[in-house]
Design an enzyme around this catalytic site. Sequence first.
Site, PDB file in Angstrom:
ATOM      1  N   ALA A  74       0.693  -1.195   0.108  1.00 44.31           N
ATOM      2  CA  ALA A  74      -0.160  -0.218  -0.147  1.00 44.31           C
ATOM      3  C   ALA A  74       0.767   1.175   0.004  1.00 44.31           C
ATOM      4  O   ALA A  74       0.518   2.336  -0.529  1.00 44.31           O
ATOM      5  CB  ALA A  74      -1.101   0.073   1.252  1.00 44.31           C
ATOM      6  N   ALA A 204      -1.813  -6.981   0.860  1.00 45.44           N
ATOM      7  CA  ALA A 204      -2.084  -8.293   1.077  1.00 45.44           C
ATOM      8  C   ALA A 204      -1.995  -8.639   2.513  1.00 45.44           C
ATOM      9  O   ALA A 204      -2.896  -9.438   3.219  1.00 45.44           O
ATOM     10  CB  ALA A 204      -1.172  -9.144   0.146  1.00 45.44           C
ATOM     11  N   THR A 244       9.990  -7.007 -13.030  1.00 42.46           N
ATOM     12  CA  THR A 244       9.473  -8.476 -13.391  1.00 42.46           C
ATOM     13  C   THR A 244       8.434  -8.854 -12.074  1.00 42.46           C
ATOM     14  O   THR A 244       8.766  -8.496 -11.025  1.00 42.46           O
ATOM     15  CB  THR A 244      10.628  -9.408 -13.108  1.00 42.46           C
ATOM     16  OG1 THR A 244      11.618  -9.270 -14.117  1.00 42.46           O
ATOM     17  CG2 THR A 244      10.166 -10.836 -13.330  1.00 42.46           C
ATOM     18  N   CYS A 332       2.356   3.090  14.425  1.00 40.72           N
ATOM     19  CA  CYS A 332       2.781   3.459  13.308  1.00 40.72           C
ATOM     20  C   CYS A 332       3.688   4.554  12.977  1.00 40.72           C
ATOM     21  O   CYS A 332       3.687   5.296  12.051  1.00 40.72           O
ATOM     22  CB  CYS A 332       1.623   3.682  12.208  1.00 40.72           C
ATOM     23  SG  CYS A 332       1.019   2.066  11.523  1.00 40.72           S
TER      24      CYS A 332
HETATM   25  C1  LIG Z   1      -0.375  -0.993   6.694  1.00 41.88           C
HETATM   26  C2  LIG Z   1      -1.007   0.193   5.786  1.00 41.88           C
HETATM   27  C3  LIG Z   1      -0.244   0.936   4.943  1.00 41.88           C
HETATM   28  C4  LIG Z   1       1.089   0.535   4.325  1.00 41.88           C
HETATM   29  O1  LIG Z   1       1.068  -0.715   3.758  1.00 41.88           O
HETATM   30  P1  LIG Z   1       2.302  -1.427   3.249  1.00 41.88           P
HETATM   31  O2  LIG Z   1       1.893  -2.543   2.346  1.00 41.88           O
HETATM   32  O3  LIG Z   1       2.994  -2.007   4.379  1.00 41.88           O
HETATM   33  O4  LIG Z   1       3.183  -0.462   2.495  1.00 41.88           O
HETATM   34  C5  LIG Z   1      -0.773   1.945   4.541  1.00 41.88           C
HETATM   35  N1  LIG Z   1      -2.055   2.351   4.940  1.00 41.88           N
HETATM   36  C6  LIG Z   1      -2.553   1.967   5.848  1.00 41.88           C
HETATM   37  C7  LIG Z   1      -3.855   2.597   6.138  1.00 41.88           C
HETATM   38  C8  LIG Z   1      -2.083   0.767   6.389  1.00 41.88           C
HETATM   39  O5  LIG Z   1      -2.905   0.183   7.597  1.00 41.88           O
END
Ligand SMILES: *Cc1c(COP(=O)(O)O)cnc(C)c1O
Length: 403
Positions: A74, A204, A244, A332
Site C-alpha cells: 500500500a 495483502a 518483473t 505506526c
Molecule cells: C499498513 C498500511 C499501509 C502500508 O501498507 P504496506 O503494504 O505495509 O506498505 C498504508 N496504509 C494503511 C492505512 C495501512 O494500514
Amino acid sequence: MPDEVIYLDNHATTRVDPRVVEAMLPYFTERYGNASSASHAFGWEAGDAVDRAREQVAGLIGAEPPEIVFTSGATEANNLAIKGTARAHRGQGGHLVCSAVEHRAVLDPMRRLAREEGWSLSVVPCDPDGRISPEAVAEAITDRTALVSVMAANNEVGTINPIREIGRLCRERGVTFHTDASQAVGKIPVDLEEVGADLLSLTAHKFHGPKGIGALFVRRRGARARLVSLVDGGGHERGLRSGTLPVPLIVALGRAAELAAEEGPSDAIRMARLRDRLEDSIRNLLEDQGIRRHGREADRLPNNLSLGFEGVEGEALLMAIRGVAASPGAACSSAEPGPSHVLRAMGVGERLAGATLRFGLGRFTTEGEVDRAGRLIAEAVRRLRAGGGPEGVRPSKVGHQGL
Ligand SMILES: *Cc1c(COP(=O)(O)O)cnc(C)c1O
C-alpha cells in the site's frame, strides 16, 4: 515467538493464511517462469497465474481485472496514486487535499509534493471520532484541486469514512479521488461499482496474505484516472509499474482476496463479537472505571478496539502485558515519538493518548485468546493504578474531563 503471546495487532499485519501459503509455494519451485516470457510454457503458466490473481483481486472490490496494478504494497500504491497524479497534472495542478488521519504512506508523499514541488496542501480535520465528513472535504476543494485522498477506514481507531459520498462530490467537482483502503479491504464490503473512487490502494498483509505485495486500482471506465508511472523499465502493468512480476506473491494476494471475498463477511461478524467481548470483559473486570473507547460514536471496523486507560501510562501498560501483542496509541509512528497524530486530530488529550492501546483482531483470533487477553489487560491496569502510574496518577483523582 512463544505460543502464549496472544496476537492482537492485526492492524499492523496479519498471519498468512495457510491456504494462501499453499497456493503460492509451487510458483517458487516448479512454476517459476517469468510472466512476461511469451515464448514458452513456463512463461504462459506464470502469466495465467497472474491473470487469475488479477481477476480474484478485481472480484473482491468490484473492479475489472485491467484496473488492477500490482505494487509492493500500500505504501507504493499510495505513492503511485499521489505522485503519479501530481505528475499527470504538471503545469495545471496546484492543490492537493488529504485528511488529518491518513497513514504516513499518504501524508508523507503529500508533504513532499508540498515541500519540494510547489503544490499547496489542505489537510481536512476530523470529528472527535476520527471521521472525515463530506462537507469538510467539499469545503477544502478549490478550482485548482487535482487530487483528494481520504482513507476508507482508519488503522488506529478503526473509524470508517463515508467514501461513497466523498467520491460522489469529487466526481461532481471533477477532482480525482484516491482512497487508501488497506484496513477496509477484507473487513468491510468495498465495491467500486458503488464507491466512485478513481484510485484505491490495498495490501495483502492486512488480510492474511504476505508482506511485499499490494495493488493500486486505477479506474478505466468512465472518467479515467490520469497517472504517470514512478518506476520505468519493461513497461509492465500497462506501463504504470515496471519490474518483473513477483508471481508467487501475486498468486498469494489473489488467493487471499478470494478467501476475503468468501469468508470476509462471516469473519467480520465473528471478529466484531469477539471484539465486543474483549471490551466487555475489560470493563467488567475494571468495574468500568476510567476506560475511554476512541471512535465510539462512529461506524468502526469490526476488528478494531482502541481503548484509553486513565491513570496508567501506555508504554508501562504494554510492558505489563507482555503476554498480549498490541500497539500503543502512537502506533505506526515509532520513527516519530509523541502522541499519535490521529488521536491528536481527534482532540484526545496528550495524557489519554499516551495511555491508549490499540487492539486488532483477525481471522485466527479465538474466544479463549480474547478472554485470556481481557484478564491480563485488566489485571495489569489495576496493578499499575494501585501502584500509581509513572506520574503517580491515582484513579480517584482522574476524571474523564481532565484527560
Ligand atoms: C499498513 C498500511 C499501509 C502500508 O501498507 P504496506 O503494504 O505495509 O506498505 C498504508 N496504509 C494503511 C492505512 C495501512 O494500514
